[in-house]
Design an enzyme around this catalytic site. Structure first.
Site, short mmCIF file in Angstrom:
data_model
loop_
_atom_site.label_atom_id
_atom_site.label_comp_id
_atom_site.label_asym_id
_atom_site.label_seq_id
_atom_site.Cartn_x
_atom_site.Cartn_y
_atom_site.Cartn_z
N ARG A 282 11.62 -17.80 19.82
CA ARG A 282 10.28 -17.61 21.45
C ARG A 282 10.39 -18.44 22.21
O ARG A 282 10.26 -18.43 23.22
CB ARG A 282 9.72 -16.09 20.82
CG ARG A 282 11.06 -14.47 20.72
CD ARG A 282 10.15 -13.69 19.93
NE ARG A 282 8.78 -13.27 20.89
CZ ARG A 282 9.33 -12.33 21.16
NH1 ARG A 282 9.81 -11.33 22.19
NH2 ARG A 282 8.05 -11.66 22.33
N TYR B 80 3.22 -1.50 33.91
CA TYR B 80 4.39 -1.92 32.61
C TYR B 80 5.73 -1.03 33.87
O TYR B 80 5.78 -0.11 33.95
CB TYR B 80 4.77 -1.65 31.56
CG TYR B 80 5.12 -2.36 30.48
CD1 TYR B 80 5.29 -3.71 30.16
CD2 TYR B 80 6.43 -2.17 30.88
CE1 TYR B 80 5.96 -4.49 29.23
CE2 TYR B 80 7.33 -2.17 29.79
CZ TYR B 80 7.47 -3.58 28.84
OH TYR B 80 8.68 -4.34 28.80
N ARG C 28 11.50 -9.36 19.21
CA ARG C 28 10.97 -10.15 17.61
C ARG C 28 11.92 -9.43 16.86
O ARG C 28 12.61 -8.75 16.94
CB ARG C 28 9.39 -9.57 18.03
CG ARG C 28 8.72 -10.03 18.75
CD ARG C 28 7.58 -8.84 18.97
NE ARG C 28 6.61 -9.29 20.63
CZ ARG C 28 6.68 -9.18 20.94
NH1 ARG C 28 7.34 -7.98 21.71
NH2 ARG C 28 5.79 -9.21 22.30
N HIS D 127 6.04 -9.36 26.85
CA HIS D 127 4.56 -9.72 26.79
C HIS D 127 3.28 -8.95 27.21
O HIS D 127 4.34 -8.62 28.28
CB HIS D 127 4.14 -11.21 27.10
CG HIS D 127 4.75 -12.23 25.94
ND1 HIS D 127 4.81 -13.47 26.19
CD2 HIS D 127 5.25 -12.14 24.70
CE1 HIS D 127 4.96 -14.29 25.69
NE2 HIS D 127 5.67 -13.75 24.17
N HIS E 229 10.30 -16.10 15.19
CA HIS E 229 9.64 -16.03 16.50
C HIS E 229 9.60 -17.45 16.96
O HIS E 229 9.61 -17.29 18.19
CB HIS E 229 8.65 -15.48 15.40
CG HIS E 229 7.98 -14.53 16.85
ND1 HIS E 229 7.83 -13.77 16.74
CD2 HIS E 229 7.33 -15.41 17.38
CE1 HIS E 229 7.18 -13.00 18.00
NE2 HIS E 229 5.89 -14.08 18.54
N LYS F 80 6.22 -3.82 20.14
CA LYS F 80 4.20 -4.14 19.93
C LYS F 80 3.52 -3.54 20.64
O LYS F 80 2.53 -2.61 20.47
CB LYS F 80 4.71 -5.31 19.91
CG LYS F 80 3.08 -6.05 19.49
CD LYS F 80 2.55 -7.33 19.22
CE LYS F 80 1.60 -7.97 19.32
NZ LYS F 80 1.75 -9.27 18.79
#
Length: 414
Positions: free
Chosen positions: A337, A370, A242, A360, A334, A273
């Site tokens: 991506r 995660y 990002r 993501h 962006h 993010k």
């Protein structure tokens, strides 16, 4: 003998308070100041108790008797009407203490560790600007859907539909937290579906087709702006981060710089993010660019230092660089991506590897918690494939134009 309406109406105050008795424990207390108060006397567990039923003439004789009868029915059901009223009063007091703002701040504090600092500030600032002024001091248990709708309609009128959608989500989450914490019983934002304008389908970030990537890379090589901007755009294409992650990158985040099998960019959770640490394996081409950049900015804390308030390259520097190259409205950083994701998926790379590389959010929490290092060997292979593919597109464009590898058509060479 039961009271009559004329007796109640004509009762005059005296120097001392006195009582006029009706029946079944109901009586009227007449005060020296002229007040007339209905009360019900009853016994509970051997103790005499009193229950106030309102004041005359707001509550007439007939209404007072109905209230007494309702209290008697509660007693017959084993309920103490005076204690029930005390508990309701206590609950109302507690509800007033749990205002929307206090509950929202509790919810925000609970969730804050899951968010990046910037996102946490954004959520709170939106609530402070658009919701707290109207609902902040109201008891969370007493807010009605109509009040919630009025607040959101005011935001909708400004035309910021996506912001309004998120604001409704925040409010609904706050009310659900309130329900779980027994501060309220309902979510007044829930019934508003269909009452607010939809922000519509999300717009994809602009990108270019694969057939134009080679030409883009040649234009990037010829970029006549700041070298740091050119390198930033190139790294954004090679590593697919990002924009905010790249422009604030620090040299201390890069590890094993000269080891092809272990070179990493370790982005801390505070700058991600989703609030989770992210690992970016470095391709050979990315490491070459970073070596060039280190010669220029290596003495700084940041890869892209600047005199801005944040101390790093502004959010629009790379975008304006693309404008300068002639890609206004056609390409964003962006969008790199999106280009990477499309190509990797179309070429058969494992979707989980691609999604993890893009950092993501993992929506299926049951499938996988995660893990920053998940699929790292496979992602290292993926990112080297991507860098080599970009080189191949550039080489194809050079061959198509009859140029040399440095962009010269060779006419001056012997």
């Amino acid at each position: 003998m039961p009271l009559t309406e004329p007796q109640v109406r004509t009762a005059k105050p005296d120097e001392r308070a006195y009582k006029l008795y009706d029946s079944g424990g109901l009586f009227l207390l007449v005060t020296p100041s002229g007040g007339k108060i209905w009360r019900f006397r009853f016994k509970r567990d051997g103790k005499e108790k009193l229950l106030s039923l309102g004041t005359y003439p707001i509550v007439g004789l007939s209404a007072a008797r109905k209230k007494r009868n309702a209290a008697i029915e509660k007693l017959q059901d084993g309920v103490d009407p005076a204690e029930e009223r005390r508990q309701l009063k206590l609950a109302r007091m507690q509800a007033r203490k749990h205002t929307f703002k206090s509950v929202a701040l509790e919810w925000h504090a609970m969730r804050e560790d899951e968010w990046t600092p910037d996102y946490a500030r954004q959520v709170l600032s939106r609530l402070e600007a658009d919701v707290f002024p109207a609902l902040g001091d109201k008891a969370v248990a007493e807010i009605k859907p109509a009040q919630m709708l009025e607040v959101l309609k005011a935001v909708e009128a400004r035309g910021v539909l996506e912001t309004n959608r998120r604001l409704k989500q925040y409010c609904s989450a706050i009310f659900r937290y309130g329900i779980a914490s027994q501060y309220c019983e309902h979510d007044p934002a829930a019934p508003l579906k269909g009452a607010l304008k939809s922000p519509g389908r999300p717009k994809h970030h602009s990108t270019i087709p694969r057939s134009e990537v080679g030409a883009f890379l040649l234009k990037l090589d010829a970029y006549d702006g700041d070298i740091e901007t050119r390198i930033a755009i190139n790294l954004a294409l090679l590593m697919a981060p990002r924009t905010t992650e790249l422009r604030a990158a620090q040299w201390t985040e890069f590890e094993q710089f000269h080891d092809a099998e272990r070179a990493l960019w370790r982005i801390p959770e505070a700058r991600m993010k989703m609030g989770e640490q992210h690992l970016v394996p470095l391709s050979r081409q990315a490491r070459t660019l970073l070596s060039v950049l280190r010669e220029r900015t290596g003495r700084s804390k940041f890869l892209f230092p600047s005199g801005t308030r944040e101390g790093v390259m502004s959010n629009n520097t790379m975008l304006f660089g693309l404008y300068r190259m002639g890609y206004h409205g056609r390409l964003t950083t962006h969008g790199f991506r999106r280009l990477f994701s499309t190509e990797a998926n179309e070429q058969g790379w494992n979707e989980d590897w691609v999604e993890r590389q893009l950092a993501h959010d993992e929506r299926d929490r049951v499938r996988a918690a995660y893990n920053a290092a998940q699929y790292l060997p496979q992602r290292r292979e993926l990112m080297q494939w991507w860098a080599d593919r970009l080189d191949a597109w550039k080489a194809e464009e050079i061959a198509k134009r009859g140029l040399t590898s440095d962009g010269d058509d060779g006419s001056q060479r012997r």
